[in-house]
Scaffold this motif. Sequence first.
Motif, PDB file in Angstrom:
ATOM      1  N   ALA A 167     109.884  -1.402  70.193  1.00  0.00           N
ATOM      2  CA  ALA A 167     110.637  -2.212  69.233  1.00  0.00           C
ATOM      3  C   ALA A 167     111.356  -3.360  69.932  1.00  0.00           C
ATOM      4  N   ALA A 168     111.980  -3.065  71.075  1.00  0.00           N
ATOM      5  CA  ALA A 168     112.708  -4.104  71.806  1.00  0.00           C
ATOM      6  C   ALA A 168     111.765  -5.179  72.305  1.00  0.00           C
ATOM      7  N   ARG A 169     110.608  -4.760  72.826  1.00  0.00           N
ATOM      8  CA  ARG A 169     109.660  -5.726  73.381  1.00  0.00           C
ATOM      9  C   ARG A 169     109.076  -6.613  72.292  1.00  0.00           C
ATOM     10  N   LEU A 170     108.903  -6.042  71.084  1.00  0.00           N
ATOM     11  CA  LEU A 170     108.330  -6.804  69.971  1.00  0.00           C
ATOM     12  C   LEU A 170     109.391  -7.542  69.157  1.00  0.00           C
ATOM     13  N   GLY A 171     110.665  -7.319  69.475  1.00  0.00           N
ATOM     14  CA  GLY A 171     111.737  -7.995  68.756  1.00  0.00           C
ATOM     15  C   GLY A 171     111.868  -7.546  67.313  1.00  0.00           C
ATOM     16  N   LEU A 172     111.650  -6.241  67.074  1.00  0.00           N
ATOM     17  CA  LEU A 172     111.708  -5.700  65.719  1.00  0.00           C
ATOM     18  C   LEU A 172     112.914  -4.781  65.560  1.00  0.00           C
ATOM     19  N   ASP A 173     113.592  -4.912  64.425  1.00  0.00           N
ATOM     20  CA  ASP A 173     114.818  -4.169  64.159  1.00  0.00           C
ATOM     21  C   ASP A 173     114.492  -2.872  63.422  1.00  0.00           C
ATOM     22  N   VAL A 174     114.477  -1.774  64.155  1.00  0.00           N
ATOM     23  CA  VAL A 174     114.210  -0.445  63.598  1.00  0.00           C
ATOM     24  C   VAL A 174     115.264   0.507  64.131  1.00  0.00           C
ATOM     25  N   ASP A 175     115.796   1.362  63.261  1.00  0.00           N
ATOM     26  CA  ASP A 175     116.740   2.387  63.701  1.00  0.00           C
ATOM     27  C   ASP A 175     115.977   3.657  64.053  1.00  0.00           C
ATOM     28  N   PHE A 176     116.380   4.308  65.151  1.00  0.00           N
ATOM     29  CA  PHE A 176     115.698   5.515  65.607  1.00  0.00           C
ATOM     30  C   PHE A 176     116.649   6.710  65.573  1.00  0.00           C
ATOM     31  N   VAL A 177     116.110   7.841  65.096  1.00  0.00           N
ATOM     32  CA  VAL A 177     116.905   9.066  64.944  1.00  0.00           C
ATOM     33  C   VAL A 177     116.111  10.233  65.520  1.00  0.00           C
ATOM     34  N   GLN A 178     116.764  11.036  66.352  1.00  0.00           N
ATOM     35  CA  GLN A 178     116.110  12.257  66.835  1.00  0.00           C
ATOM     36  C   GLN A 178     116.366  13.371  65.832  1.00  0.00           C
ATOM     37  N   SER A 179     115.292  13.898  65.279  1.00  0.00           N
ATOM     38  CA  SER A 179     115.415  14.919  64.237  1.00  0.00           C
ATOM     39  C   SER A 179     114.087  15.635  64.074  1.00  0.00           C
ATOM     40  N   HIS A 180     114.156  16.929  63.769  1.00  0.00           N
ATOM     41  CA  HIS A 180     112.942  17.649  63.383  1.00  0.00           C
ATOM     42  C   HIS A 180     112.730  17.390  61.904  1.00  0.00           C
ATOM     43  N   TRP A 181     111.784  16.518  61.623  1.00  0.00           N
ATOM     44  CA  TRP A 181     111.546  16.012  60.282  1.00  0.00           C
ATOM     45  C   TRP A 181     112.857  15.497  59.676  1.00  0.00           C
ATOM     46  N   LEU A 182     113.304  16.020  58.550  1.00  0.00           N
ATOM     47  CA  LEU A 182     114.436  15.403  57.851  1.00  0.00           C
ATOM     48  C   LEU A 182     115.778  16.095  58.100  1.00  0.00           C
TER      49      LEU A 182
END
Length: 288
Positions: A167-182
Amino acid sequence: MNPSTTSPSCAQALAAAQTLGLDRLDAQLLLLHALGKPADARAWLLAHDTDVLPPQTAEDFRALSLRRAAGEPLAYIVGSKEFFGLALQVDARVLVPRPDTETLVNWALEVLQSPGMLAAPEILDLGTGSGAIALAIAHSLKTAGRQGHVVAVDASAGALDVARDNAARLGLDVDFVQSHWLQEVSEHFHLIVSNPPYIASADPHLDALTHEPLTALAAGPDGLDDIRAIVRQAPASLLPGGWLLLEHGYDQAVAVRELLVSGGFEQVQSRQDLAGIERCSGGLWPGG
């Protein structure tokens, strides 16, 4: 000493790789990698097929060829894989993105372009791995000049590191969460997409995928354990009228549609990949 007697030409090196069992395209891509040239420079190899390789390059190419001959995915060896027009960095912490998964992305973008969809939708990618699906959606929205909030979830901290770097290399704004599914997700979404593990744990095809993370491939005796969990958990995170789209195995469409219908989803349907195989199934959550 004449270097041609100790180091092969490009053509000779490629021929030697093919005797190891590599197909010509893989051999060409590995040689370009060893030469420090881009993957789209195959024409250069044809124009320089009689050029003698530097000894170190020849040695590096031989080592790369042996890794590929042992079954290691090409993408892991060269460190990247193109998906939906994006160059993604990948390694053994994540699955190699497959072209079939572009079917899921195309369907997701179709849903996001539907008349009832908000201008700035909330989107969740479950089991993001390298970030392929989330980043493809985020890039498509950005290219179209649309707003949208994309969240990507994975249970693996290593996979999230790979996805964040992409995401950083492509310049894209995405939030990341560590989780087992939901389990650790508290927001609500207009669209949830997932390419979860869906191979049966005893499937003999797993023997050919030993270089990739098993937890991202297998899901119980019939391969549907994770899809069942997602179908069960998703309604609590979907807004009324939101969609759940799932990739699955070539022979699982009927079973996945049945899970969605029994889970209360409406407009349940499947989409075919380029080979005409029902590769994805999904449905709308009525809510309310």
